[in-house]
Design an enzyme around this catalytic site. Structure first.
Site, PDB file in Angstrom:
ATOM      1  N   HIS A   1       3.766   1.806  -1.488  1.00  0.00           N
ATOM      2  CA  HIS A   1       4.145   2.102  -2.878  1.00  0.00           C
ATOM      3  C   HIS A   1       2.935   2.582  -3.683  1.00  0.00           C
ATOM      4  CE1 HIS A   1       7.176  -1.144  -1.857  1.00  0.00           C
ATOM      5  NE2 HIS A   1       7.961  -0.158  -2.248  1.00  0.00           N
TER       6      HIS A   1
ATOM      7  N   GLU B   1       0.815  -1.224   0.000  1.00  0.00           N
ATOM      8  CA  GLU B   1       0.000   0.000   0.000  1.00  0.00           C
ATOM      9  C   GLU B   1       0.850   1.276   0.000  1.00  0.00           C
ATOM     10  OE1 GLU B   1      -3.027   1.516  -0.386  1.00  0.00           O
ATOM     11  OE2 GLU B   1      -3.498  -0.464  -1.129  1.00  0.00           O
TER      12      GLU B   1
END
Ligand code: PAF
Length: 285
Positions: free
Chosen positions: A41, A39
């Protein structure tokens, strides 16, 4: 079904793709990653999607930023999964070069940022920032992005890249993005997956300790020695993790401070067996 996005594996290929976009006036946002996307990234990709015409996600486990005893061999890799997640989050193209493409046999040029890289992670990871700065410079030169997105979880990395881009007049805007956390506060990291269940249960202690320091600062505590003691005692009580460093430094120069004055960074690295986790918060004095 998620859409499939192209994946360039050579520098020539990604240059041609992004060059065509730039020729028609499109702006380019770059999200540099080492893959194993989570999440955190995806929040960078979404931020890039909102601000640019074209979003490129680089996926390259950069060998030159790992020390000889670090986890390069065990670093998680899942290109197909990363490609699907990148597409879902709004990326347009992946750049996934093999090692020889980035570091051909003749490679002998390095980018080093002095001073800022001496403490914190730099102390226990000699050579890490030299490898990181070198690969990020290469990615900037290859993709020529208008903006590049980095997470605040890697606070020293962010400070070093921002300094490098300023010092070397790189025509890219460095965009910091907030740390994304699990519901129990643990900062998202590709390394979390390598924690044993009991280590995973103890790992939120990092954020617990940081939050306790935040509360103390909010209540007027300015002594970094007092904050340091409070955080160490929380970590010792709530986890068997071994503290690599726990430091309170100026947010700009990353030099340790005796009292909280102006913007400061409270940063730590804690080892759970072979897995080293980092986290930080900013506080204002
Ligand atoms: O933060 C990372 O994943 C890496 O250090 C980066 C910026 C992609 C360079 O390899």
């Amino acid at each position: 079904m998620s859409r499939t996005i192209p994946c360039a594996t050579t520098i020539a290929e990604i240059r041609a793709t992004l060059g065509q976009s730039r020729d028609r006036g499109a702006t380019v946002g770059l999200v540099p990653t080492m893959g194993a996307l989570h999440e955190g990234h995806l929040s960078l990709i979404r931020a890039a999607r909102a601000e640019n015409d074209v979003v490129v996600v680089s996926i390259f486990v950069n060998p030159t930023q790992f020390g000889p005893n670090e986890d390069l061999k065990h670093y998680p890799r899942d290109l197909a999964g990363d490609r699907a997640l990148s597409a879902e989050a709004g990326a347009d193209v992946i750049f996934n070069p093999p090692e020889e493409e980035m570091y051909p046999g003749t490679f002998s040029t390095w980018v080093e940022v002095e001073g800022l890289t001496d403490g914190l992670c730099g102390r226990s990871r000699p050579g890490h920032f030299r490898g990181m700065c070198t690969v990020v410079t290469k990615l900037f030169n290859i993709c020529q992005p208008d903006r590049a997105y980095f997470g605040e979880k890697d606070a020293q990395q962010l400070a070093v890249i921002a300094r490098m881009a300023r010092n070397l007049d790189m025509a890219v805007q460095i965009v910091p993005c907030p740390t994304v956390r699990e519901p129990d506060g643990l900062a998202m990291s590709s390394r979390n997956a390598r924690l044993a269940p009991e280590q995973r249960a103890q790992a939120p202690a990092l954020y617990e300790a940081l939050n306790a320091a935040r509360v103390l600062v909010g209540a007027g505590q300015r002594s970094t020695a007092v904050l340091d003691r409070a955080m160490r005692s929380i970590l010792a009580e709530a986890s068997l993790g071994e503290i690599d460093y726990l430091e309170i430094v100026g947010a700009d120069d990353l030099v340790p401070v005796p009292t909280i004055a102006g913007e400061c960074l409270i940063a730590m690295a804690v080892r759970f067996g072979p897995v080293r986790l980092i986290d930080n918060i900013r506080v204002q004095g």
